[in-house]
Write a protein that holds these residues in place. Structure first.
Motif, mmCIF file in Angstrom:
data_model
loop_
_atom_site.group_PDB
_atom_site.id
_atom_site.type_symbol
_atom_site.label_atom_id
_atom_site.label_comp_id
_atom_site.label_asym_id
_atom_site.label_seq_id
_atom_site.Cartn_x
_atom_site.Cartn_y
_atom_site.Cartn_z
ATOM 1 N N VAL A 197 0.804 -5.173 2.784
ATOM 2 C CA VAL A 197 0.980 -6.557 2.330
ATOM 3 C C VAL A 197 2.462 -6.925 2.344
ATOM 4 N N TYR A 233 -5.435 -8.451 -2.407
ATOM 5 C CA TYR A 233 -5.186 -7.054 -2.788
ATOM 6 C C TYR A 233 -5.669 -6.791 -4.209
ATOM 7 N N GLU A 289 -4.056 2.762 -2.535
ATOM 8 C CA GLU A 289 -3.630 1.463 -3.065
ATOM 9 C C GLU A 289 -2.174 1.204 -2.708
ATOM 10 N N MET A 295 -9.813 -5.000 3.002
ATOM 11 C CA MET A 295 -8.980 -4.264 2.047
ATOM 12 C C MET A 295 -9.839 -3.252 1.291
ATOM 13 N N LEU A 355 -1.861 0.260 0.937
ATOM 14 C CA LEU A 355 -2.369 -1.094 1.121
ATOM 15 C C LEU A 355 -1.340 -2.127 0.657
ATOM 16 N N LEU A 356 -0.722 -1.889 -0.474
ATOM 17 C CA LEU A 356 0.316 -2.789 -0.961
ATOM 18 C C LEU A 356 1.503 -2.830 0.004
#
Length: 131
Positions: free
Chosen positions: A100, A119, A93, A83, A96-97
């Motif tokens: 998830v 995260y 960010e 990550m 990346l979220l």
């Protein structure tokens, strides 16, 4: 220079250090304590030969790696490392979220909750190191 560093690909080390500065030396040192050939296997094969292949850029490869580690559900330290690495190579960010959240469908809510913890840790560490 120890025996286990003589045949290690500079290209593999370069890729590792792109993901996280100093990662290559850290991995080589830790793995070299166990076996002289192990660092070469990881650096040359995993990074130079696979991650370094043409066809996908490093950002895309890290996004895939993060998704895969989330679905495995049993590699929290590696998930956090990748990550942070994904943030280092240009994943935002928010992206990346979204990875998830997307993985909650395929890996389940518990894996998603673990990934949320990873995260938060990764983003915090990344932001502190870039201040």
């Amino acid at each position: 220079m120890s025996a286990h560093t003589t045949d290690i690909s500079e290209y593999g080390k370069e890729i590792m250090n792109t993901l996280q500065p100093g990662l290559a030396d850290q991995v080589i040192s830790k793995l070299g304590e166990l076996d002289d050939e192990l660092p070469k296997l990881i650096v040359n094969y995993a990074f130079a030969d696979v991650v370094g292949r043409p066809g996908l850029d490093i950002k895309t490869r890290e996004m895939i790696t993060v998704a895969s580690l989330i679905t495995s559900g049993n590699a929290q330290p590696q998930l956090e490392l990748h990550m942070r690495a994904s943030l280092n190579v240009g994943v935002t960010e928010k992206e990346l979220l979204e990875i998830v959240i997307q993985m909650a469908i395929y890996a389940g809510v518990p894996a998603c909750m673990n990934a949320i913890t990873a995260y938060r840790n990764a983003v915090t560490t990344f932001n502190k190191s870039n201040q």
